[in-house]
Write a protein that holds these residues in place. Structure first.
Motif: not given
Length: 365
Positions: A39-40, A36-37, A330-331, A327
């Motif tokens: 890809q952000a 998740q991190s 913020n996910t 980034r």
């Protein structure tokens, strides 16, 4: 040069490699929060990726000049059960990667391998595990060089890690180590016996420099708030550090209250004239007495205080710029995961310093 980012985590390898001008061809990561991190942080649209290295087939892996991987260290670290790379369930994934290389035709194998793990890999099981690693890589065609590098050369965190460079025989790859200060001025007689990094990381967005020099280049522990019952009896978790030295090595810090703690020792604020149990008071700026969970002497409770590092600070200690942290944050990923991700990562400026030395002669590309 194109590279694969295996066991990618939040992309410490990738960021350092990209800062050195290399291009990511694909990545593999199984942890859903790290993905998740990742890809952000990065532009990954259209890139090859996989969740589990164990399910990857050699014929689906994109061709790359370098494979980067910090394979799991849980079975190697002194903090673990030390089952090693052969018997350990996680660290044995090293052989999953080498099997992929075995299955890959020789002309398509990477010219470089960039491998990272804890320093204990050199000595676990009396050094036989490191010997097995060398034999395995020799059998699939790689000559090796390695070095233990300390992140304290480029960020204010003492973090010694073993870096191994594999050179595929028959490809004219550039030697990487030693990475040292003023190598051009050092003769063989006075060349430093340990590798030190020349790179000094400075955040382009204005967060300042992480330069660390001189005698302050040490971890300064000033006390411990652990008791025999707190933190499961683990004294490491309760250590308190001063602001005049390096951060201790970041770990995954899973569980409550395990983050590094900072304090500034000062004169006991509420007992100016009295001694405590016959001990003298500290003057402002001296190292503190050992701290306990009940006794806060030497800490200003209304101003300066014991506090833990924030997730952002932990990411900074690994050399990540604030925009990357923002980034990921913020996910919606939790602070607990952000701490874990920082502890699991490699130090970005160290990877960059290594990556800047990696080069393949044009005729062999």
């Amino acid at each position: 040069m194109k590279f694969l980012d295996l066991f990618s985590g939040i992309g410490g390898f990738r960021l350092g490699m990209e800062q050195a001008g290399h291009e990511c061809a694909g990545w593999v990561e199984w942890d859903k929060f790290a993905r998740q991190s990742y890809q952000a942080i990065f532009e990954i649209k259209g890139e090859w990726n996989a969740h589990d290295i164990r399910s990857v087939r050699f014929d689906e892996v994109p061709r790359a000049d370098c494979w980067c991987f910090g394979f799991p260290c849980q079975d190697i670290s002194v903090a673990g059960k030390q089952q090693g790379i052969t018997n350990g369930k996680r660290s044995s994934l090293f052989f999953t990667v080498t099997q992929l290389i075995r299955d890959t035709p020789k002309e398509s194998r990477p010219s470089y391998l960039l491998i990272e793990n804890v320093k204990n890999l050199l000595s676990i099981n009396r050094g036989f595990d490191f010997l097995k690693l060398q034999i395995e890589l020799d059998e699939i065609g790689y000559d090796l060089e390695w070095s233990v590098l300390d992140s304290a050369e480029v960020v204010p965190q003492h973090r010694e890690r073993l870096f191994i460079i594999g050179h595929l025989r028959g490809r004219r790859t550039r030697k990487v180590f030693p990475i040292c200060q003023n190598c051009e001025e050092a003769s063989e007689a006075n060349r430093p016996s340990t590798n030190t990094l020349t790179t000094r990381y400075s955040e382009a967005q204005g967060n300042g420099s992480y330069v660390v020099e001189g005698e302050s280049n040490k971890v300064h522990q000033i006390g411990n708030i652990s008791t025999s019952k707190s933190f499961g009896g683990n004294p490491q978790i309760g250590r308190v550090y001063g602001t005049d030295g390096l951060s201790p090595t970041l770990s995954t810090m899973q569980g409550g209250g395990r983050e590094p703690k900072i304090a500034i020792p000062v004169l006991t604020p509420d007992r100016i004239k009295k001694r405590q149990n016959g001990r003298r008071f500290k003057t402002n700026g001296e190292p503190e007495f050992t701290l306990t969970g009940q006794d806060r002497h030497g800490i200003l409770t209304n101003d300066l205080r014991i506090r833990k590092l924030t997730p952002r600070e932990c990411w900074r200690l690994q050399g990540f710029p604030d925009w990357a942290f923002d980034r990921a944050k913020n996910t919606g990923v939790s602070d607990s995961q952000l701490y874990k991700q920082a502890g699991n990562s490699v130090t970005v400026p160290v990877i960059r310093a290594i990556a800047e030395q990696m080069e393949i002669e044009e005729a062999n590309k």
